[in-house]
Design an enzyme around this catalytic site. Structure first.
Site, PDB file in Angstrom:
ATOM      1  N   HIS A 118       0.737  -1.179   0.201  1.00 10.91           N
ATOM      2  CA  HIS A 118       0.098   0.037   0.034  1.00 10.91           C
ATOM      3  C   HIS A 118       0.960   1.371  -0.020  1.00 10.91           C
ATOM      4  O   HIS A 118       1.808   1.336   0.632  1.00 10.91           O
ATOM      5  CB  HIS A 118      -0.776  -0.112   1.241  1.00 10.91           C
ATOM      6  CG  HIS A 118      -0.298   0.075   2.414  1.00 10.91           C
ATOM      7  ND1 HIS A 118       0.306   1.071   3.174  1.00 10.91           N
ATOM      8  CD2 HIS A 118      -0.017  -0.836   3.524  1.00 10.91           C
ATOM      9  CE1 HIS A 118       0.763   0.724   4.399  1.00 10.91           C
ATOM     10  NE2 HIS A 118       0.748  -0.580   4.328  1.00 10.91           N
ATOM     11  N   ASP A 119       0.476   2.227  -0.575  1.00  8.58           N
ATOM     12  CA  ASP A 119       1.170   3.570  -0.822  1.00  8.58           C
ATOM     13  C   ASP A 119       2.237   3.694  -1.416  1.00  8.58           C
ATOM     14  O   ASP A 119       3.022   4.676  -1.413  1.00  8.58           O
ATOM     15  CB  ASP A 119       1.161   4.270   0.749  1.00  8.58           C
ATOM     16  CG  ASP A 119      -0.210   4.316   1.282  1.00  8.58           C
ATOM     17  OD1 ASP A 119      -1.364   4.981   0.444  1.00  8.58           O
ATOM     18  OD2 ASP A 119      -0.637   3.496   2.230  1.00  8.58           O
TER      19      ASP A 119
ATOM     20  N   GLY B  31       4.816  -1.289   2.491  1.00  3.83           N
ATOM     21  CA  GLY B  31       4.040  -0.392   2.367  1.00  3.83           C
ATOM     22  C   GLY B  31       5.092   1.397   2.317  1.00  3.83           C
ATOM     23  O   GLY B  31       5.973   1.209   2.993  1.00  3.83           O
TER      24      GLY B  31
END
Length: 265
Positions: free
Chosen positions: A122-123, A140
């Site tokens: 994520h991100d 992440g």
């Protein structure tokens, strides 16, 4: 060009499919998905969440794109995954949507190769022409520059930055930032030198490579403090865009630890 959807595929009515999209057997495409022209989901692919796939991507069986972040703080917020064009995404690869506190978007560039069981957390912000080899993993919030190669079974720790044209060797555990053009390997990963093979393959001329090598020797010499060597390198090679890219990368986030060469005992 017509959109092709295999009879066994499940495609939400609200999904947006551009001309020439091909959805293979047993694929699942969610309600908030957008797929660009010429992209092909081969079979058994899941694309969910608010995911945008650009043009001419090829996604192989059992890949899952747009799944929720693997983060305990995520509570189902409306975040997204944006993938560029001309990527080859192989079997069992996974790419997650972002988190609200991390900017809300995971971005993957164009012309990449994401091999079997590779993972983009994520991100993450991933550049163009990136290769994640078999089971390579990005935690992440990682920032991965253009033309980076991450070797098989290597893992990049969350929040780590990897500069353009860097090479990460197989099985490396990368917990510190990697300079542009650098080559690292080991557990934990340390700087082995410059990614000379990659530089030659991408057409960097001999003068540029020699300048980078000289700057590298100065920057990571034994004499003086690292900050002193950083300033000396910046002054000596101020006219070299490639050297200054390394200097700017280091200066951009002084709070992050940096992969350094191993010192002989």
């Amino acid at each position: 060009m017509a959109v092709e959807i295999h009879p066994t595929a499940i495609v939400a009515d609200s999904a947006e499919l551009a001309d020439g999209v091909s959805i293979g057997p047993f694929c699942i495409v969610g309600e908030a998905v957008r797929i660009g022209p010429g992209t092909r989901l081969h079979a058994h692919v899941v694309v969910e969440g608010r995911t945008t796939l650009g043009a001419n991507n090829h996604v192989h069986p059992f890949a899952v794109l747009g799944g929720p972040p693997q983060h305990t703080a995520y509570k189902g917020e409306d975040t997204e995954l944006v993938i560029g064009d001309n990527n080859l995404i192989r079997e069992h690869a996974t790419m997650n949507i972002g988190t609200p506190h991390g900017g809300g978007v995971t971005r993957v560039g164009s012309n990449g190769l994401y091999m079997i069981e590779s993972h983009v957390g994520h991100d993450c912000i991933v550049g163009d022409n990136v290769i994640l080899t078999k089971q390579a993993t990005l935690g992440g919030h990682c920032q991965i520059g253009d033309y980076v190669i991450v070797g098989g079974l290597a893992a990049v720790h969350q929040f780590t930055r990897v500069g353009r044209h860097a090479m990460i060797g197989g099985l490396a555990a990368v917990v510190k930032d990697v300079i542009p053009y650098g080559s690292v390997w080991g557990n934990h990963a340390h700087l082995e030198g410059l990614n000379l093979v990659g530089l030659k393959r991408r057409g960097f001329d001999r003068e540029t490579i020699n300048t980078l090598r000289a700057a590298y020797r100065l920057l990571f010499a034994d004499e003086g403090t690292f900050q002193e060597r950083l300033e000396d390198t910046a002054q000596t090679y101020a006219d070299s865009p490639q050297v200054m890219e390394i200097i700017d990368f280091i200066r951009a986030d002084a709070s992050r630890p940096l992969c350094l060469p191993e010192r002989e005992v």
